[in-house]
Design a protein around this motif. Structure first.
Motif, short mmCIF file in Angstrom:
data_model
loop_
_atom_site.label_atom_id
_atom_site.label_comp_id
_atom_site.label_asym_id
_atom_site.label_seq_id
_atom_site.Cartn_x
_atom_site.Cartn_y
_atom_site.Cartn_z
N ILE A 121 0.92 -1.10 0.02
CA ILE A 121 -0.18 0.00 -0.08
C ILE A 121 0.96 1.33 -0.05
O ILE A 121 0.52 2.17 -0.71
CB ILE A 121 -1.09 0.13 1.18
CG1 ILE A 121 -2.05 -0.97 0.95
CG2 ILE A 121 -1.31 1.36 1.66
CD1 ILE A 121 -2.87 -1.31 2.26
N ILE A 122 1.72 1.20 0.85
CA ILE A 122 2.85 2.50 0.62
C ILE A 122 3.40 2.73 -0.48
O ILE A 122 3.50 3.86 -0.88
CB ILE A 122 3.95 2.28 1.93
CG1 ILE A 122 3.21 2.15 3.33
CG2 ILE A 122 4.92 3.18 1.99
CD1 ILE A 122 4.09 2.06 4.45
N THR A 123 3.97 1.52 -1.21
CA THR A 123 4.62 1.75 -2.33
C THR A 123 3.51 2.28 -3.44
O THR A 123 4.02 3.20 -4.24
CB THR A 123 5.12 0.35 -2.95
OG1 THR A 123 6.10 -0.11 -2.06
CG2 THR A 123 5.91 0.27 -4.27
N VAL A 124 2.44 1.82 -3.48
CA VAL A 124 1.31 1.99 -4.53
C VAL A 124 1.02 3.63 -4.29
O VAL A 124 0.75 4.49 -5.31
CB VAL A 124 0.24 1.20 -4.50
CG1 VAL A 124 -0.80 1.76 -5.32
CG2 VAL A 124 0.51 -0.28 -4.98
N SER A 125 0.76 4.05 -2.99
CA SER A 125 0.46 5.26 -2.65
C SER A 125 1.42 6.27 -3.13
O SER A 125 1.13 7.45 -3.73
CB SER A 125 0.31 5.42 -1.18
OG SER A 125 0.22 6.71 -0.84
N CYS A 126 2.89 5.87 -2.83
CA CYS A 126 3.85 6.96 -3.25
C CYS A 126 4.04 6.87 -4.83
O CYS A 126 4.24 8.03 -5.33
CB CYS A 126 5.17 6.25 -2.59
SG CYS A 126 6.61 7.29 -3.06
N GLU B 295 -6.43 11.59 -6.75
CA GLU B 295 -6.87 11.77 -5.40
C GLU B 295 -7.69 11.09 -4.65
O GLU B 295 -7.66 10.89 -3.37
CB GLU B 295 -7.07 13.66 -5.29
CG GLU B 295 -5.69 14.50 -5.72
CD GLU B 295 -6.03 16.01 -5.91
OE1 GLU B 295 -7.27 16.18 -5.58
OE2 GLU B 295 -4.95 16.72 -5.68
N LYS B 296 -8.44 10.77 -5.27
CA LYS B 296 -9.72 9.86 -4.82
C LYS B 296 -9.20 8.44 -4.48
O LYS B 296 -9.70 8.06 -3.56
CB LYS B 296 -11.05 9.87 -5.73
CG LYS B 296 -12.22 9.19 -5.21
CD LYS B 296 -12.61 10.07 -4.07
CE LYS B 296 -14.08 9.35 -3.77
NZ LYS B 296 -14.67 10.34 -2.47
N ILE B 297 -8.35 8.13 -5.50
CA ILE B 297 -7.76 6.92 -5.27
C ILE B 297 -6.75 6.87 -4.16
O ILE B 297 -6.92 5.91 -3.19
CB ILE B 297 -6.97 6.25 -6.69
CG1 ILE B 297 -8.01 5.87 -7.54
CG2 ILE B 297 -6.09 4.91 -6.13
CD1 ILE B 297 -7.41 5.75 -9.01
N LEU B 298 -6.12 7.90 -3.89
CA LEU B 298 -5.35 8.14 -2.72
C LEU B 298 -5.96 8.24 -1.57
O LEU B 298 -5.57 7.42 -0.30
CB LEU B 298 -4.37 9.44 -2.93
CG LEU B 298 -3.25 9.23 -3.94
CD1 LEU B 298 -2.51 10.69 -4.14
CD2 LEU B 298 -2.32 8.16 -3.03
N GLU B 299 -7.18 8.83 -1.51
CA GLU B 299 -8.04 8.50 -0.25
C GLU B 299 -8.37 7.32 0.02
O GLU B 299 -8.43 7.06 1.35
CB GLU B 299 -9.29 9.63 -0.52
CG GLU B 299 -9.27 11.04 -0.46
CD GLU B 299 -10.41 11.61 -0.68
OE1 GLU B 299 -11.51 11.18 -0.52
OE2 GLU B 299 -10.48 12.82 -1.25
N ARG B 300 -8.80 6.46 -0.90
CA ARG B 300 -9.21 5.17 -0.77
C ARG B 300 -7.90 4.23 0.01
O ARG B 300 -8.00 3.49 0.82
CB ARG B 300 -9.68 4.42 -1.82
CG ARG B 300 -10.87 5.26 -2.35
CD ARG B 300 -11.99 4.46 -2.89
NE ARG B 300 -13.25 5.12 -3.13
CZ ARG B 300 -14.37 4.67 -3.81
NH1 ARG B 300 -14.44 3.67 -4.42
NH2 ARG B 300 -15.32 5.47 -4.05
N ILE B 301 -7.04 4.62 -0.73
CA ILE B 301 -5.70 3.62 -0.17
C ILE B 301 -5.37 4.12 1.26
O ILE B 301 -5.04 3.21 1.99
CB ILE B 301 -4.63 4.15 -1.37
CG1 ILE B 301 -4.87 3.39 -2.60
CG2 ILE B 301 -3.25 3.67 -0.58
CD1 ILE B 301 -3.70 3.71 -3.69
N THR B 302 -5.43 5.39 1.42
CA THR B 302 -5.17 5.87 2.70
C THR B 302 -6.27 5.12 3.88
O THR B 302 -5.90 4.80 5.01
CB THR B 302 -5.43 7.54 2.95
OG1 THR B 302 -4.53 7.92 2.11
CG2 THR B 302 -5.10 7.73 4.50
#
Length: 172
Positions: A124-129, A150-157
């Protein structure tokens, strides 16, 4: 009118940033092309395994062998107002009855699940970065997919928060 400040970095630092970006893209590519599909197959096999396919929860019960400690001696029973904090710190000890053994079946299941949660957190950390590095600069003017990223980043968070919670609860 205020002018936009320009961040100046040395050429050596720029090379290091570019190398990091390239290694991140390569790692994300290998994650999506090989690691995640293999992990899906492995987790599917894990879920179909007899150890995790438990229909009768009573099979997870273990005998409850909690040793009963000896009653406190009369000198240990003082009034709360008579206690001194320094003496109280000295008196705090482990119970004489010893430690309580954990449920071996549950511990075995946790030992199989813990590494998967750690691996998921790292992925998750790698994909988010990687996604954060894909978001274009504001000055480019091409912000068509920025809202989606940004919406995908919200869901990943949100998923990362849940995984962190699972990891914390398992370690308790």
């Amino acid at each position: 009118m205020s002018r936009a400040s320009v961040l100046k970095i040395s050429s050596g630092s720029a090379v290091q940033v570019e190398n990091f970006r390239q290694s991140l893209y390569h790692e994300a590519n290998s994650l999506f092309s090989t690691y995640i599909p293999l992990k899906i197959v492995q987790l599917d096999d894990l879920f179909r395994d007899d150890a995790l396919s438990i229909t009768d929860m009573s099979s997870l019960q273990a005998p409850l062998d909690i040793p009963i400690p000896d009653p406190p001696s009369p000198e240990d029973e003082e009034m709360e107002t008579d206690k001194n904090e320094d003496e109280e710190k000295k008196k705090k000890k482990a119970p004489k009855c010893g430690f309580i053994k954990g449920n071996e079946k549950i511990m075995m299941l946790l030992e199989r699940v813990k590494p998967e949660i750690v691996a998921l957190r790292e992925t998750i950390i790698t994909v988010s970065c990687w996604i954060q590095h894909l978001i274009p600069k504001i000055e480019d003017g091409n912000d068509f997919g920025v809202a989606i990223q940004e919406k995908i980043l919200e869901r990943i968070t949100a998923v990362k928060t849940k995984v962190d919670g699972f990891q914390t609860n398992i370690n308790k």
